[in-house]
Design a protein around this motif. Structure first.
Motif, PDB file in Angstrom:
ATOM      1  N   LEU A   1       0.561  -1.198   0.188  1.00  0.00           N
ATOM      2  CA  LEU A   1      -0.009  -0.095  -0.146  1.00  0.00           C
ATOM      3  C   LEU A   1       0.738   1.250  -0.021  1.00  0.00           C
ATOM      4  CD1 LEU A   1      -2.824  -1.081   2.589  1.00  0.00           C
ATOM      5  CD2 LEU A   1      -3.094  -0.999   0.001  1.00  0.00           C
ATOM      6  N   ALA A   2       2.012   1.207   0.606  1.00  0.00           N
ATOM      7  CA  ALA A   2       2.898   2.624   0.653  1.00  0.00           C
ATOM      8  C   ALA A   2       3.582   2.605  -0.528  1.00  0.00           C
ATOM      9  CB  ALA A   2       3.909   2.243   1.787  1.00  0.00           C
ATOM     10  N   VAL A   3       3.939   1.661  -1.326  1.00  0.00           N
ATOM     11  CA  VAL A   3       4.466   1.783  -2.503  1.00  0.00           C
ATOM     12  C   VAL A   3       3.435   2.171  -3.806  1.00  0.00           C
ATOM     13  CG1 VAL A   3       5.597   0.531  -4.563  1.00  0.00           C
ATOM     14  CG2 VAL A   3       6.381   0.075  -2.062  1.00  0.00           C
ATOM     15  N   MET A   4       2.068   1.529  -3.389  1.00  0.00           N
ATOM     16  CA  MET A   4       0.969   2.008  -4.462  1.00  0.00           C
ATOM     17  C   MET A   4       0.639   3.548  -4.159  1.00  0.00           C
ATOM     18  SD  MET A   4      -0.806   1.293  -6.794  1.00  0.00           S
ATOM     19  CE  MET A   4      -1.006  -0.457  -6.802  1.00  0.00           C
ATOM     20  N   CYS A   5       0.778   4.034  -3.039  1.00  0.00           N
ATOM     21  CA  CYS A   5       0.577   5.571  -2.750  1.00  0.00           C
ATOM     22  C   CYS A   5       1.735   6.175  -3.356  1.00  0.00           C
ATOM     23  CB  CYS A   5       0.665   5.544  -1.308  1.00  0.00           C
ATOM     24  SG  CYS A   5      -0.795   5.096  -0.370  1.00  0.00           S
ATOM     25  N   LYS A   6       3.035   5.639  -3.335  1.00  0.00           N
ATOM     26  CA  LYS A   6       4.195   6.466  -4.045  1.00  0.00           C
ATOM     27  C   LYS A   6       3.670   6.730  -5.434  1.00  0.00           C
ATOM     28  CE  LYS A   6       7.476   5.895  -0.344  1.00  0.00           C
ATOM     29  NZ  LYS A   6       8.854   5.300   0.059  1.00  0.00           N
ATOM     30  N   VAL A   7       3.306   5.409  -5.998  1.00  0.00           N
ATOM     31  CA  VAL A   7       3.114   5.350  -7.593  1.00  0.00           C
ATOM     32  C   VAL A   7       2.207   6.330  -7.837  1.00  0.00           C
ATOM     33  CG1 VAL A   7       2.343   3.801  -9.438  1.00  0.00           C
ATOM     34  CG2 VAL A   7       4.020   2.920  -7.774  1.00  0.00           C
ATOM     35  N   LEU A   8       1.000   6.642  -7.159  1.00  0.00           N
ATOM     36  CA  LEU A   8      -0.037   7.385  -7.266  1.00  0.00           C
ATOM     37  C   LEU A   8       0.142   8.729  -7.190  1.00  0.00           C
ATOM     38  CD1 LEU A   8      -3.051   5.291  -5.963  1.00  0.00           C
ATOM     39  CD2 LEU A   8      -2.483   5.344  -8.449  1.00  0.00           C
ATOM     40  N   THR A   9       1.415   9.086  -6.685  1.00  0.00           N
ATOM     41  CA  THR A   9       1.726  10.573  -6.507  1.00  0.00           C
ATOM     42  C   THR A   9       2.995  10.616  -6.998  1.00  0.00           C
ATOM     43  OG1 THR A   9       2.532   9.931  -4.196  1.00  0.00           O
ATOM     44  CG2 THR A   9       0.306  10.611  -4.289  1.00  0.00           C
TER      45      THR A   9
END
Length: 642
Positions: free
Chosen positions: A369-377
């Protein structure tokens, strides 16, 4: 049983730090040098034997001196780096035995202590940085011990072969007085200081502190409990049985047309399960080949998922998927309305991902989830390898995103909420949703490549390297493909002029050709590091199983089957991916069926891509001698103050 040189070589290779391989003693070369002399026919007269022995002695010990110099230099560099990092933590790294301790505690600068008390997130990063430094010192300690054993072993072999004392004399005069031997205790002292420092950070909880500093064992196969193997076997058996029931139902059902829109909602989740299975296979191959995927993804070296855990998760999801499809095909067996089975299954997937409890691999889910948040931002913060890798996976899982959109549209506009009983109509047509869905399909197909496009632009902004702009241009070709595919389908469905339809089709074909050529070239050259010689491959290969032809001479070249097969598969599967972009926008049943067959092929291509992409990244880490994660505490302090 005595340890032979062959057994020691295997032991040496098993305990070696892969990223430091070039910095170790060339034990195999030294051993081959002696073995070569042992096989030669040496005359037994004293004069010839003495001359031969003198020549071998001079060459052998000159090579030993060169190797010892290399090892000393590397060891000195790593110790200096460790001292600098300890100083940044506020730890005084003395050279004495234990003079840096005051009352059993390590001296810590007040500035570092103030920083630790200010932010919990920074304290967590500091603990991770201390853990990585401790791990690097443990690696360096192993490096010192293993190289010392190598020198002792090979010089003893020399003495035994030539019945001399030159090897013993070299050990006393050169090895035991070298930097490698004299600083043997320094790593242990520094590790002790880090243990005391971590004990302070953990508030005196020794068990918790030592758990953070645990050193993973090397040279030992990763073992798992018997129960996880049993669970994987049970899930595989249940999946096969349930698939057999589904096949029997489909083959014996005279008319399934009314269920096709409902069954098609499971396509995306099928791709997810396939991706997890192939991901488990990827991890198994990386581990067998010595590729440190844990370091590449910057996972915790002490606690991370193995391929067994991935297989277990995929197996359990496959059982749930098959059970849900089977329940959808047999609506009269359960009191649940037939239309709700796909919804319940996808809600289950969402709950498993967002589960706040510690069950179901909570640490790995939080990392995802943390990596996904960085991907989306991506445009607003720097990204690393893991974020770029995950965005690439989303490009191959684009049909999964489209399937979730279809699922949302089905339950918003198509489902007949008035009559959810098996006897009622399953769904109704909605022309408004169909019209809006065409635009949304194009936007959703462009969304994953846009994420990578934004990451490349961000990399260029941070580094100034123009290669990132070229990579961004590669992903922008997908925008053209999707745009012309959408225009072609719109013109075809609106019964427009034949010329207009043909023009859009030709433009799509041109954009597709350009995109396929560019992406395949980038895959092979930049992502995999191939096309650099050695038969269109590269000089150093990790997956190096070679296959030769028995009727050909030994001087002829051999074929690296895995690499050439992967190169061919990448070209062919890239073509199927491009065709699927066009078919995914067509709403007729034939196009949807073909698209359902092509989508799993793209997931397979991405799995092959993952194998060779991480191989290339692993070789880069080896060139940089990077064996642990990088945490710059001074930069962390500056960012915190800002």
């Amino acid at each position: 049983m005595p340890v032979t040189h062959l057994n020691f070589l295997e032991h040496f290779n098993a305990l070696m730090i892969p990223e430091w391989k070039k910095q170790y003693v060339s034990y195999e070369d030294l051993n081959d040098m002696l073995s070569k002399e042992d096989k030669q026919d040496i005359l037994h007269d004293n004069y010839s034997y003495q001359n031969q022995s003198n020549l071998v002695c001079k060459e052998f010990f000159a090579t030993c001196d060169k190797e010892l110099m290399k090892v000393n230099l590397f060891c000195s560099e790593k110790l200096s780096e460790a001292c600098e990092k300890m100083a940044s933590f506020g730890i005084i790294a003395h050279d004495g035995s234990v003079p840096g301790l005051v009352g059993g505690y390590v001296i810590v600068h007040s500035e570092a202590q103030r920083h630790m008390n200010r932010k919990k997130t920074e304290l967590r990063k500091l603990k991770m940085a201390v853990g990585e430094l401790y791990l690097s010192l443990a690696f360096l300690q192993s490096y010192q011990e293993l190289n010392y054993k190598c020198f002792c072993k090979i010089t003893k072999k020399y003495d035994a072969m030539f019945a001399s004392q030159h090897g013993s004399q070299w050990r006393d005069e050169r090895l035991d007085t070298s930097f490698l031997y004299t600083v043997k205790s320094h790593c242990e002292q520094m590790m002790f200081r880090l243990e005391t420092f971590m004990l302070q950070l953990e508030g005196g909880n020794k068990q918790k502190a030592m758990r953070r500093l645990e050193v993973p064992q090397r040279g030992i196969e990763q073992t798992v409990g018997q129960w996880i193997t049993f669970r994987i076997g049970v899930s595989c058996g249940l999946t096969v049985a349930l698939l057999a029931f589904i096949a029997i139902k489909v083959l014996n059902e005279p008319d399934l047309d009314h269920l096709k829109p409902l069954i098609q909602l499971y396509r995306g989740s099928f791709l997810l399960i396939e991706f997890l299975l192939l991901m488990g296979l990827n991890i198994y191959c990386w581990r067998k080949s010595g590729i440190n995927h844990v370091l590449i993804f910057e996972l915790g070296p002490r606690h991370h998922l193995s391929h067994h855990h991935i297989f277990e998760v995929a197996g359990h999801l496959a059982v749930c998927w098959c059970a849900s499809v089977l329940a959808c095909l047999h609506p009269f067996l359960l009191s649940i309305p037939q239309q709700l089975h796909p919804l319940f299954f996808h809600v289950l997937l969402l709950l498993l991902l967002l589960n706040p409890t510690a069950a179901c691999h909570a640490q790995s889910r939080r990392w995802l989830l943390a990596v996904m948040c960085k991907v989306l931002t991506a445009p607003f913060q720097p990204t690393g390898f893991a974020e770029c890798w995950l965005a690439d996976q989303l490009n191959s899982l684009s049909p999964l995103i489209l399937s979730l959109w279809d699922l949302l549209g089905f339950y918003i506009s198509k489902i007949n909420w008035v009559d959810l009983q098996p006897g009622g109509s399953l769904y109704r047509e909605s022309m408004d949703w169909e019209r809006h869905s065409k635009v949304a399909t194009c936007l959703l197909q462009c969304f994953p490549p846009w994420l990578r496009f934004a990451q490349c632009v961000r990399h260029f902004w941070s580094s100034g390297h123009s290669i990132h702009l070229l990579n961004a241009g590669k992903y922008s070709t997908v925008f053209l493909m999707v745009t012309f595919a959408g225009l072609y389908n719109t013109a075809r469905e609106s019964a427009g002029l034949a010329t207009e339809v043909s023009v859009y089709l030709y433009l799509w074909a041109m954009a597709t050709c350009i995109s396929v050529v560019v992406t395949v070239s980038w895959d092979l050259r930049m992502d995999w590091g191939l096309l650099r010689g050695n038969g269109l491959l590269k000089e150093q290969l990790v997956y190096s199983r070679e296959v030769g032809y028995p009727n050909m001479g030994s001087g002829n070249s051999v074929v690296k089957v895995y690499y050439y097969a992967a190169m061919l598969a990448d070209v062919l599967l890239r073509l199927s991916w491009a065709i699927n972009i066009l078919l995914a926008q067509m709403k007729d049943s034939d196009a949807a069926s073909v698209s359902s067959l092509l989508a799993p092929l793209e997931v397979l291509r991405r799995s092959i891509w993952n194998l060779f992409r991480l191989e290339n990244e692993h070789l880069r880490n080896c060139e940089q001698c990077r064996a642990v994660r990088d945490f710059d505490f001074l930069v962390m302090q500056e960012n915190s103050e800002q």
